[in-house]
Design a protein around this motif. Sequence first.
Motif, PDB file in Angstrom:
ATOM      1  N   SER A 247       3.583  10.515  -6.337  1.00 55.48           N
ATOM      2  CA  SER A 247       4.731  10.997  -7.104  1.00 55.48           C
ATOM      3  C   SER A 247       4.319  11.391  -8.514  1.00 55.48           C
ATOM      4  N   GLY A 248       3.501  10.553  -9.150  1.00 58.23           N
ATOM      5  CA  GLY A 248       3.029  10.873 -10.490  1.00 58.23           C
ATOM      6  C   GLY A 248       2.251  12.172 -10.517  1.00 58.23           C
ATOM      7  N   LEU A 249       1.360  12.362  -9.547  1.00 61.23           N
ATOM      8  CA  LEU A 249       0.565  13.581  -9.500  1.00 61.23           C
ATOM      9  C   LEU A 249       1.432  14.795  -9.186  1.00 61.23           C
TER      10      LEU A 249
ATOM     11  N   TRP B 259      -4.505   5.331  -9.876  1.00 64.72           N
ATOM     12  CA  TRP B 259      -3.929   6.668  -9.733  1.00 64.72           C
ATOM     13  C   TRP B 259      -2.450   6.671 -10.114  1.00 64.72           C
ATOM     14  N   ALA B 260      -1.732   5.620  -9.718  1.00 66.44           N
ATOM     15  CA  ALA B 260      -0.299   5.545 -10.020  1.00 66.44           C
ATOM     16  C   ALA B 260      -0.062   5.467 -11.526  1.00 66.44           C
ATOM     17  N   VAL B 261      -0.793   4.603 -12.197  1.00 70.93           N
ATOM     18  CA  VAL B 261      -0.612   4.437 -13.643  1.00 70.93           C
ATOM     19  C   VAL B 261      -0.981   5.717 -14.381  1.00 70.93           C
ATOM     20  N   VAL B 262      -2.132   6.281 -14.051  1.00 69.19           N
ATOM     21  CA  VAL B 262      -2.592   7.495 -14.734  1.00 69.19           C
ATOM     22  C   VAL B 262      -1.654   8.669 -14.437  1.00 69.19           C
TER      23      VAL B 262
ATOM     24  N   LEU C 178       0.825  -1.207   0.000  1.00 72.66           N
ATOM     25  CA  LEU C 178       0.000   0.000   0.000  1.00 72.66           C
ATOM     26  C   LEU C 178       0.862   1.261   0.000  1.00 72.66           C
ATOM     27  N   LEU C 179       1.931   1.267   0.788  1.00 74.80           N
ATOM     28  CA  LEU C 179       2.808   2.431   0.849  1.00 74.80           C
ATOM     29  C   LEU C 179       3.517   2.659  -0.482  1.00 74.80           C
ATOM     30  N   VAL C 180       3.940   1.583  -1.137  1.00 77.00           N
ATOM     31  CA  VAL C 180       4.603   1.709  -2.438  1.00 77.00           C
ATOM     32  C   VAL C 180       3.630   2.240  -3.489  1.00 77.00           C
ATOM     33  N   LEU C 181       2.414   1.679  -3.513  1.00 74.64           N
ATOM     34  CA  LEU C 181       1.407   2.147  -4.462  1.00 74.64           C
ATOM     35  C   LEU C 181       1.040   3.609  -4.196  1.00 74.64           C
ATOM     36  N   GLY C 182       0.909   3.957  -2.922  1.00 74.78           N
ATOM     37  CA  GLY C 182       0.605   5.343  -2.569  1.00 74.78           C
ATOM     38  C   GLY C 182       1.713   6.290  -2.992  1.00 74.78           C
ATOM     39  N   THR C 183       2.954   5.878  -2.782  1.00 78.41           N
ATOM     40  CA  THR C 183       4.096   6.699  -3.201  1.00 78.41           C
ATOM     41  C   THR C 183       4.099   6.908  -4.707  1.00 78.41           C
TER      42      THR C 183
ATOM     43  N   ALA D  40       0.721  10.381 -17.259  1.00 80.05           N
ATOM     44  CA  ALA D  40       0.478  11.781 -17.603  1.00 80.05           C
ATOM     45  C   ALA D  40       1.722  12.633 -17.352  1.00 80.05           C
ATOM     46  N   ALA D  41       2.428  12.360 -16.251  1.00 80.03           N
ATOM     47  CA  ALA D  41       3.659  13.106 -15.967  1.00 80.03           C
ATOM     48  C   ALA D  41       4.701  12.857 -17.051  1.00 80.03           C
TER      49      ALA D  41
END
Length: 258
Positions: free
Chosen positions: A163-165, A243-246, A154-159, A250-251
């Motif tokens: 980060s992407g956003l 969210w991570a992929v998008v 969860l922490l890795v996915l959240g990071t 996008a970044a």
Amino acid sequence: MTTTSTGTYAPKPGAAPLPRMIAAQAALETKMLLRNGEQLLLTVVIPTLLLVLFSSVDIVDTGEGKAVDFLAPGILALAVMSTAFTGQAIATGFERRYGVLKRLASSPLPRWGLMTAKTVSVLVTEVLQIVLLTLIAFALGWSPHGNPAAVLLLLVLGTAAFSGLGLLMAGTLKAEATLAAANLVFLLLLVGGGVIVPLDKFPDAAQDVLALLPVSALSDGLRDVLQHGSAMPWGEAGILAVWAVVGLAAAGRFFRWE
């Protein structure tokens, strides 16, 4: 008749090995982040104060059990957001404005290497945050449960999501706009992201929308594991993965180096 011989050591100009360059840049990024007073306020002071204050004073109804059992997972999510999103967006935005990114992009360190170094810096900072906040939570009587592997995922996915956003914002907006927007988003998600105030305190229609936010998914996912002992909250993990992929895609597509 005299003879000359080549010396034992001869100049050999060239770039250092790529792993060494990335490690050096990551160390520099981490030092700069930890020396920045505003970043320390976001990454250390605010999460710590919120954890201690709301765990010690009965301000918000967090449901049954100790307040710290509800608050600690949310504060961990807030710490990830403050570093991976808010802090990284502001720092990268001003580096872009002052031409630092442009100069680094022309160095032997490739652009993906620079982004890797920034990611490593974020991860190092998060480890320090999590250790500090966990120790404080234990001192306040926190009793976590659940699978550590689920927490790590969860922490890795959240990071990755934050980060992407953060990079998307820093690479598309002006530095001043990034500063204002990143701090505003931080405050809005702090209030409405399930960090301190449970989502069930909001109207039903708002709950469905707020639950899809990355900080809500991370807070609720960590809470399911650490407070309720769930094996793996796949719903929240799926939201973070999207969210991570998008965000990262996008970044990568819209980030401007100048």
